[in-house]
Design an enzyme around this catalytic site. Structure first.
Site, PDB file in Angstrom:
ATOM      1  N   ASN A   8     -21.030  18.210 -95.784  1.00 42.96           N
ATOM      2  CA  ASN A   8     -22.317  18.160 -96.457  1.00 42.96           C
ATOM      3  C   ASN A   8     -22.030  18.357 -97.939  1.00 42.96           C
ATOM      4  O   ASN A   8     -21.637  19.454 -98.348  1.00 42.96           O
ATOM      5  CB  ASN A   8     -23.248  19.250 -95.934  1.00 42.96           C
ATOM      6  CG  ASN A   8     -24.599  19.248 -96.628  1.00 42.96           C
ATOM      7  OD1 ASN A   8     -24.793  18.596 -97.656  1.00 42.96           O
ATOM      8  ND2 ASN A   8     -25.541  19.987 -96.080  1.00 42.96           N
ATOM      9  N   ASP A  10     -23.820  18.879-100.353  1.00 38.85           N
ATOM     10  CA  ASP A  10     -24.659  19.890-100.998  1.00 38.85           C
ATOM     11  C   ASP A  10     -24.196  21.315-100.706  1.00 38.85           C
ATOM     12  O   ASP A  10     -24.776  22.268-101.219  1.00 38.85           O
ATOM     13  CB  ASP A  10     -26.118  19.740-100.550  1.00 38.85           C
ATOM     14  CG  ASP A  10     -26.740  18.441-101.031  1.00 38.85           C
ATOM     15  OD1 ASP A  10     -26.320  17.946-102.093  1.00 38.85           O
ATOM     16  OD2 ASP A  10     -27.638  17.925-100.342  1.00 38.85           O
ATOM     17  N   CYS A  11     -23.163  21.464 -99.903  1.00 37.42           N
ATOM     18  CA  CYS A  11     -22.667  22.781 -99.477  1.00 37.42           C
ATOM     19  C   CYS A  11     -21.376  23.119-100.215  1.00 37.42           C
ATOM     20  O   CYS A  11     -20.392  22.376-100.125  1.00 37.42           O
ATOM     21  CB  CYS A  11     -22.425  22.756 -97.967  1.00 37.42           C
ATOM     22  SG  CYS A  11     -21.577  24.204 -97.315  1.00 37.42           S
ATOM     23  N   GLY A  12     -21.379  24.244-100.934  1.00 33.51           N
ATOM     24  CA  GLY A  12     -20.190  24.671-101.668  1.00 33.51           C
ATOM     25  C   GLY A  12     -18.996  24.902-100.765  1.00 33.51           C
ATOM     26  O   GLY A  12     -17.867  24.549-101.115  1.00 33.51           O
ATOM     27  N   ARG A  15     -17.627  21.551 -99.924  1.00 35.27           N
ATOM     28  CA  ARG A  15     -16.936  20.948-101.078  1.00 35.27           C
ATOM     29  C   ARG A  15     -15.581  21.614-101.314  1.00 35.27           C
ATOM     30  O   ARG A  15     -14.589  20.933-101.600  1.00 35.27           O
ATOM     31  CB  ARG A  15     -17.802  21.053-102.339  1.00 35.27           C
ATOM     32  CG  ARG A  15     -19.010  20.139-102.330  1.00 35.27           C
ATOM     33  CD  ARG A  15     -19.685  20.082-103.688  1.00 35.27           C
ATOM     34  NE  ARG A  15     -20.062  21.378-104.220  1.00 35.27           N
ATOM     35  CZ  ARG A  15     -21.218  21.994-104.026  1.00 35.27           C
ATOM     36  NH1 ARG A  15     -22.158  21.419-103.271  1.00 35.27           N
ATOM     37  NH2 ARG A  15     -21.466  23.167-104.577  1.00 35.27           N
TER      38      ARG A  15
END
Length: 140
Positions: A8, A10-12, A15
């Site tokens: 995802n 949008d997920c740190g 990432r």
């Protein structure tokens, strides 16, 4: 077998995990599971490969977990899988598959245990947390 990440952007945590995979020299297959959710069979396969229960894969934060009453132990494994398929945001992430195993990589540095080349050199997470210092020692 290649390295695959259910990701995802949008997920740190997701990432950071993806960055560690790439820093190891691998270019993984990236599956944005919110856009392309796994099939029921694939989700069951991933859960089995991780050796966890469907409940252990549920994400609570930022999901309809509470609204759906998923904390209630009445839900069977099959029903929880059905909920994850209906609401893919309930699937915790990132899930990484490598030739060395499949793991829910929370925290993100858990990926180092299943990378073919875990010697990725110094690595600092987006939030500044040092995972591997300049001397190559794992800090966290």
């Amino acid at each position: 077998m290649t390295v695959t990440i259910y990701h995802n952007p949008d997920c740190g945590t997701s990432r950071n995990t993806l960055a560690m995979i790439r820093q190891s020299g691998e270019e993984p297959v990236v599956i944005e599971y919110l856009k392309t959710p796994p099939s029921r069979a694939r989700l069951v396969e991933l859960i089995g490969a991780m050796g966890i229960t469907p409940r252990a894969l549920l994400r609570e934060k930022g999901t309809p977990y509470s609204e759906l009453g998923l904390a209630d132990p009445k839900w069977s494994d099959d029903e929880l899988i059905d909920m994850m398929l209906a609401h893919p945001i309930l699937i915790n992430r990132p899930i990484v598959e490598t030739p060395l195993g499949t793991r829910l990589c929370r925290p993100s540095e858990a990926v180092l245990d299943i990378l073919p080349n875990p010697d990725i050199g110094p690595f600092v997470k987006e939030d500044g947390e040092v995972v591997i210092d300049a001397g190559g020692r794992r800090v966290s």
